[in-house]
Design an enzyme around this catalytic site. Structure first.
Site, short mmCIF file in Angstrom:
data_model
loop_
_atom_site.label_atom_id
_atom_site.label_comp_id
_atom_site.label_asym_id
_atom_site.label_seq_id
_atom_site.Cartn_x
_atom_site.Cartn_y
_atom_site.Cartn_z
CG HIS A 220 -2.30 1.49 1.29
ND1 HIS A 220 -2.29 2.08 0.24
CD2 HIS A 220 -3.10 1.26 2.27
CE1 HIS A 220 -3.31 2.34 0.68
NE2 HIS A 220 -3.13 2.17 1.39
CG HIS A 259 -4.58 0.12 -8.40
ND1 HIS A 259 -5.64 0.09 -7.87
CD2 HIS A 259 -3.73 1.30 -7.58
CE1 HIS A 259 -5.69 0.76 -6.59
NE2 HIS A 259 -4.76 1.33 -6.08
CG ASP A 313 3.29 4.61 -4.23
OD1 ASP A 313 1.75 3.60 -3.75
OD2 ASP A 313 2.77 5.03 -3.47
#
Ligand code: SDX
Length: 376
Positions: A220, A259, A313
Site C-alpha cells: 500500500h 493496482h 507510488d
C-alpha cells in the site's frame, strides 16, 4: 468451497461522495472534479476542505478554514517532549502512528463522535501531523526544531519546518500537487481500516492511527519507499531492463506497479510522471527519472497486457527525492495528505453508521473431542 472474496476484491462495502475511480478508463475524481484539474488549479488546503465538507469552499469559509488549519500547526510542550523522547533511529511511520495516537491524550473530549466535533479534531490532526514529522526529522539530524509559520500554506510550511528556509514557488507547488494527488482514493486498505474503526463508534484518533498502520505496508503506501530502494539498487538506466526481467522471472513484485482497481494507467501517475521529469531535470536527478522510464518501458512490454501499469507510488518516489525528502519520509508524506481523506470517510461513516462486521466461511472441523494435553 468457500465463498470468501480474497482481499474483498469486488466487494462494495460503502457509499461515498469523496472520490470516484474508473479502473478501466483510468479516471479519478474528487467529488466529481477530475484529479488533473484539481492538481493544476486547486490547492491541498482546498482539497482538504472538500474532504471534510464534501464540496469545495466558498471564499469566506475557505479563509476561515485556512486560518483555523494554519492556526493549529503548533505542538504543545507535552507533544514536543514526547517527540524528543523518541529514539532517533525510530522509523518515521512508527513515530507518526504513535504521535497521532498521543494527540488524543491532550484532547479533553477525545471520544466524541459528534460529527462537527470530529471535523474539528480532524483539522487538528491534519494541521499537527506535518509539524510532528518535521520536528522528528530535524531532531534525528541533530538540528533545532523549526516552529511552524502560520503565514505559510500547508505545503510551504512543511518544507519550511523541514529545511529551515522557505521553499521556492516551484517546490511549494510540486509538493502541494503531491498532497492533492494523495488525498483520497475510494475504499483502499487504510481508508477501509479507518471506516471499520469508526464504525464501532471509536474515536477519530484511533481511526487515523489504525489507518497509518495499514498505510505503512509495502503493498500500500509503503510502496513509494520500495520504489526508491529499487531505483537505488539499479546502477544505470541501461541495467534497468535486466533488473526488471530478473525480478519478473523470480515472480517478485515491482514496487509502484499494479493496482487492485486500475487496470490502466493510474491518472495520478500520469501527472506525477510529468512532475518527476521536470523536477528531476531541474535538481540534477535526471538519472533517476531515466531509470524510472527504462523500468516503465520494460514493464509495459512484459505485463501491460495483464493490466499492470505504474500506480501513484512509482513516480512519486522520484518527485519526493527531487524535492529533497529523505527516503523514509516518503510514506509519511502519503499519510500527511491521506489524513484528509481518512477523516472525510470517518465523517461519512458516522453519518448513518452501521457496525462493519463481515462474515468468515468456517472451513475447520466439527465435533472435535477435547483431549487433555497428556493425550495430544
Ligand atoms: C496504493 O487501493 C488503493 O487505491 C491504493 C492506493 C491509494 O491511493 O490508496 O492507490 C495506493 O497502495 C497503490 C499500490 C502500491 N503497491 C505497490 O506498488 C506494490 C506492488 N503492487 C502489487 O503488490 C499489486 O499490484 C497490488 C497489491 C497493488 C494489487 O494486487 P492485487 O490486486 O491483489 O493483484 P494480485 O496480487 O492478485 O496480482 C495479480 C497478478 C499476479 O500475477 P499472476 O499470479 O496472476 O500471474 O498481477 C501480478 C501478480 O503477480 N502483479 C504484479 C504486480 N502487481 C500484480 N507482477 C509484478 N509486479 C507487480 N507490481
Amino acid at each position: 468451497m468457500s465463498t470468501a472474496s480474497k482481499g474483498l476484491e469486488g466487494i462494495v462495502a460503502a457509499e461515498t461522495v469523496l472520490s470516484f475511480i474508473d479502473g478501466e478508463k483510468g479516471i479519478l475524481e474528487y467529488n466529481g472534479i477530475a484529479i488533473n484539474d484539481l492538481a493544476k488549479h486547486s490547492s491541498f488546503e482546498e482539497v482538504a476542505f472538500l474532504m471534510l465538507n464534501k464540496r469545495l469552499p466558498k471564499k469566506p469559509e475557505f479563509e476561515a478554514f485556512i486560518t483555523d488549519l494554519r492556526g493549529s500547526y503548533g505542538l504543545s510542550d507535552h507533544t514536543l517532549s514526547l517527540i524528543k523522547s523518541m529514539p532517533t533511529t525510530a522509523q518515521p511511520m512508527h513515530m507518526l502512528r504513535t504521535m497521532v495516537s498521543a494527540l488524543a491524550m491532550e484532547d479533553p473530549e477525545p471520544n466524541s463522535i459528534d460529527i462537527p466535533e470530529v471535523r474539528v479534531k480532524a483539522v487538528r490532526i491534519l494541521a499537527k501531523a506535518p509539524t510532528i514529522v518535521a520536528a522528528f526529522d530535524r531532531l534525528r539530524r541533530g538540528l533545532d526544531i523549526v516552529s511552524p509559520d502560520p503565514s505559510l500554506s500547508f505545503a510551504a510550511n512543511f518544507l519550511y519546518m523541514l529545511n529551515a528556509e522557505r521553499p521556492t514557488h516551484t517546490m511549494e507547488r510540486a509538493f502541494d500537487a503531491c498532497m492533492i494527488l494523495h488525498a483520497d482514493h475510494g475504499l483502499n486498505a487504510s481508508t477501509f481500516t479507518c471506516r471499520v474503526i469508526t464504525s464501532t463508534l471509536s474515536d477519530i484518533y484511533s481511526a487515523i492511527t489504525g489507518a497509518i498502520g495499514a498505510l505503512r505496508g509495502p503493498l500500500h503506501g509503503g510502496a513509494n519507499e520500495g520504489v526508491m530502494h529499487m531505483l537505488n539498487e539499479i546502477d544505470s538506466p541501461e541495467e534497468a531492463e535486466q533488473f526488471v526481467m530478473n525480478k519478473l522471472a523470480a515472480r517478485d513484485r515491482i514496487m509502484g506497479f499494479g493496482h487492485r482497481v486500475y487496470k490502466s494507467y493510474d491518472p495520478r501517475a500520469t501527472y506525477l510522471k510529468t512532475l518527476a521529469e521536470q523536477l528531476a531535470t531541474d535538481t540534477g536527478n535526471a538519472d533517476l527519472y531515466a531509470k524510472s522510464s527504462a523500468i516503465e518501458k520494460t514493464m509495459a512490454r512484459e505485463v501491460a497486457s495483464k493490466g499492470i501499469y505504474p500506480n501513484v507510488d512509482f513516480y512519486s518516489a522520484t518527485t519526493y527525492h527531487s524535492i529533497g525528502l529523505k527516503l523514509d519520509l516518503f510514506t509519511p508524506m502519503f499519510a500527511l495528505s491521506r489524513i484528509s481523506g481518512w477523516a472525510g470517510h470517518a465523517l461519512e461513516q458516522l453519518d448513518g453508521n452501521r457496525l462493519i462486521r463481515p462474515s468468515a466461511d468456517y472451513v475447520g472441523p466439527h465435533n472435535t473431542q477435547y483431549l487433555p494435553i497428556e493425550q495430544r
